[in-house]
Design a protein around this motif. Sequence first.
Motif, mmCIF file in Angstrom:
data_model
loop_
_atom_site.group_PDB
_atom_site.id
_atom_site.type_symbol
_atom_site.label_atom_id
_atom_site.label_comp_id
_atom_site.label_asym_id
_atom_site.label_seq_id
_atom_site.Cartn_x
_atom_site.Cartn_y
_atom_site.Cartn_z
ATOM 1 N N ALA A 1 43.452 72.110 73.998
ATOM 2 C CA ALA A 1 43.099 71.024 74.569
ATOM 3 C C ALA A 1 42.204 71.194 75.746
ATOM 4 N N ALA A 2 42.678 71.954 76.739
ATOM 5 C CA ALA A 2 41.927 72.361 78.032
ATOM 6 C C ALA A 2 40.834 73.162 77.603
ATOM 7 N N HIS A 3 40.858 74.158 76.845
ATOM 8 C CA HIS A 3 39.649 75.134 76.502
ATOM 9 C C HIS A 3 38.798 74.338 75.965
ATOM 10 N N ASP A 4 39.138 73.310 75.032
ATOM 11 C CA ASP A 4 37.715 72.655 74.585
ATOM 12 C C ASP A 4 37.268 71.795 75.558
ATOM 13 N N LEU A 5 37.730 71.696 76.858
ATOM 14 C CA LEU A 5 37.076 70.916 77.865
ATOM 15 C C LEU A 5 36.510 71.696 78.780
ATOM 16 N N GLY A 6 36.631 73.348 78.492
ATOM 17 C CA GLY A 6 36.062 74.033 79.567
ATOM 18 C C GLY A 6 37.088 74.384 80.914
ATOM 19 N N TYR A 7 38.283 74.036 80.615
ATOM 20 C CA TYR A 7 39.308 74.363 81.542
ATOM 21 C C TYR A 7 40.285 75.589 81.190
ATOM 22 N N ALA A 8 40.455 76.238 82.190
ATOM 23 C CA ALA A 8 41.440 77.285 82.007
ATOM 24 C C ALA A 8 43.102 76.940 82.458
ATOM 25 N N ILE A 9 43.942 77.452 82.084
ATOM 26 C CA ILE A 9 45.546 77.132 82.378
ATOM 27 C C ILE A 9 46.147 78.064 83.086
ATOM 28 N N LEU A 10 46.906 77.815 84.090
ATOM 29 C CA LEU A 10 47.502 78.615 84.867
ATOM 30 C C LEU A 10 48.946 78.259 84.439
ATOM 31 N N LEU A 11 49.786 79.328 83.915
ATOM 32 C CA LEU A 11 51.197 78.952 83.337
ATOM 33 C C LEU A 11 52.105 79.593 84.393
ATOM 34 N N CYS A 12 53.204 78.665 84.412
ATOM 35 C CA CYS A 12 54.323 78.964 85.402
ATOM 36 C C CYS A 12 55.528 78.824 84.439
ATOM 37 N N ASN A 13 56.487 79.565 84.294
ATOM 38 C CA ASN A 13 57.778 79.232 83.652
ATOM 39 C C ASN A 13 58.815 79.223 84.626
ATOM 40 N N ALA A 14 59.154 78.130 84.840
ATOM 41 C CA ALA A 14 60.266 77.702 85.780
ATOM 42 C C ALA A 14 61.834 78.135 85.516
ATOM 43 N N ALA A 15 62.121 78.591 84.540
ATOM 44 C CA ALA A 15 63.266 79.243 83.874
ATOM 45 C C ALA A 15 64.504 78.234 84.519
ATOM 46 N N ASP A 16 64.277 76.934 84.345
ATOM 47 C CA ASP A 16 65.215 76.047 84.821
ATOM 48 C C ASP A 16 65.629 76.305 86.156
ATOM 49 N N ASP A 17 65.220 76.689 86.907
ATOM 50 C CA ASP A 17 65.379 77.145 88.466
ATOM 51 C C ASP A 17 64.936 76.250 89.596
ATOM 52 N N PRO A 18 65.516 75.452 90.231
ATOM 53 C CA PRO A 18 65.027 74.290 91.121
ATOM 54 C C PRO A 18 64.173 75.117 92.124
ATOM 55 N N GLU A 19 64.783 76.158 92.699
ATOM 56 C CA GLU A 19 63.937 76.852 93.742
ATOM 57 C C GLU A 19 62.712 77.696 93.259
ATOM 58 N N ARG A 20 62.539 78.038 92.081
ATOM 59 C CA ARG A 20 61.491 78.579 91.203
ATOM 60 C C ARG A 20 60.523 77.349 91.024
ATOM 61 N N GLU A 21 60.808 76.202 90.552
ATOM 62 C CA GLU A 21 60.240 74.896 90.338
ATOM 63 C C GLU A 21 59.333 74.362 91.625
ATOM 64 N N ALA A 22 60.152 74.431 92.730
ATOM 65 C CA ALA A 22 59.415 73.880 93.997
ATOM 66 C C ALA A 22 58.669 75.022 94.443
ATOM 67 N N GLY A 23 58.761 76.323 94.184
ATOM 68 C CA GLY A 23 57.820 77.284 94.658
ATOM 69 C C GLY A 23 56.519 77.098 93.690
ATOM 70 N N TYR A 24 56.345 76.878 92.504
ATOM 71 C CA TYR A 24 55.314 76.597 91.693
ATOM 72 C C TYR A 24 54.815 75.540 92.238
ATOM 73 N N LEU A 25 55.190 74.388 92.353
ATOM 74 C CA LEU A 25 54.552 73.298 92.667
ATOM 75 C C LEU A 25 53.726 73.434 94.002
ATOM 76 N N ASP A 26 54.195 74.176 94.954
ATOM 77 C CA ASP A 26 53.528 74.637 96.239
ATOM 78 C C ASP A 26 52.352 75.673 95.663
ATOM 79 N N LEU A 27 52.649 76.487 95.075
ATOM 80 C CA LEU A 27 51.549 77.488 94.533
ATOM 81 C C LEU A 27 50.383 76.784 93.859
ATOM 82 N N LEU A 28 50.653 75.909 92.899
ATOM 83 C CA LEU A 28 49.535 75.299 92.265
ATOM 84 C C LEU A 28 48.668 74.411 93.212
ATOM 85 N N VAL A 29 49.412 73.752 94.351
ATOM 86 C CA VAL A 29 48.472 73.125 95.152
ATOM 87 C C VAL A 29 47.768 73.970 95.999
ATOM 88 N N ASP A 30 48.330 75.146 96.426
ATOM 89 C CA ASP A 30 47.742 76.110 97.183
ATOM 90 C C ASP A 30 46.517 76.809 96.457
#
Length: 350
Positions: free
Chosen positions: A85-114
């Motif tokens: 769906a994103a590709h059809d609109l000219g967007y790329a995806i940055l995929l993050c696998n959180a591995a059901d880990d709260p610390e990794r989740e928080a890190g990815y949220l900050d990373l995507l903002v950054d």
Amino acid sequence: MPPNIADVARHARVSTATVSRVLAGRGRARPETRERVFAAARELGYRPSGVARSLRQRATRTLGLIVTDIENPFFPQLVRAVEDAAHDLGYAILLCNAADDPEREAGYLDLLVDRWVDGVVIASSLGGRHREWLADAPLPIVLVNSPEQDIGLSTIASDNRAGGALAARHLAELGHRRIGLIGAPPRNVDGPARLAGARDALRAAGIDDRTIHVAAEDAGVTGGQWAAAEILAIDPTVTGLVAYNDLMAIGAMRAVRAGGRRIPDDVSVTGFDDVDLAAFVDPPLTTIAQSTAEMGRWAVDQLMRTLGHATGGADPGERPAGASGLEPPAHVVLPVRLVVRGSTGPAPAG
């Protein structure tokens, strides 16, 4: 290692969302808060990424996607739907696998903002663990496969309670009266609704709650095997197992066979998700099908609407401030359906 937006947030004693808004000149912040953020950025030598500096319209045409566990076949199917769906609109995806880990989740949220992604699709159970961050998110976010509707974000999910009821009712209609329920860990947001639905159906079929055995483990094959083994050890008369997802159901089938029983002659097993693998195990798995592709397409479309990219919408560079963006939050619950295959059959006589 150069400082990032999380370092500035810690130094200024504010959230990463606040830092992002202040440095981008978006939203409102008290003068003293703004000064603390600018001072922290100067002291640490923080500079927005080269990509961000070049964004005169503050748009990267990139979306973030956070999933719970990429090894679960449900998530690659969802990733494909979002990426298409994103590709059809000219967007790329940055995929993050959180591995059901709260610390990794928080890190990815900050990373995507950054990284200045334009929006984020979250297909993870993190809604209940990072509510404060999500409620004050500095960019548009859509929650997929999540029932969290009180954070101010758009959500899309399957009717988990109805799905649990469909699976349990199917076994009851086949004559099974001793049924075990295999649940996910407490941190899983979908698990309680699926268990509640199964209990609803079994009560409606006249099955006493006291005869229903429940075991919860990690939501994978091994977890399903352990949970099923536990239930069958407690009550060897169990003839039906309702599993939280397809992987746990496949694990349950292992446990049944390890105990010298046949599927479905001695024990019937149901799953949930209808991942591609479900049709190819032996016997093929009876399961509850979700509209995974529809979830992914809807999530991207909702982000585009929030960003003002809908047909006739705002200029793509007009990035909204805050999670609410240009559209009020929408909440969609998709119907599910029972797919009957060879892992379920009539209850054994006697």
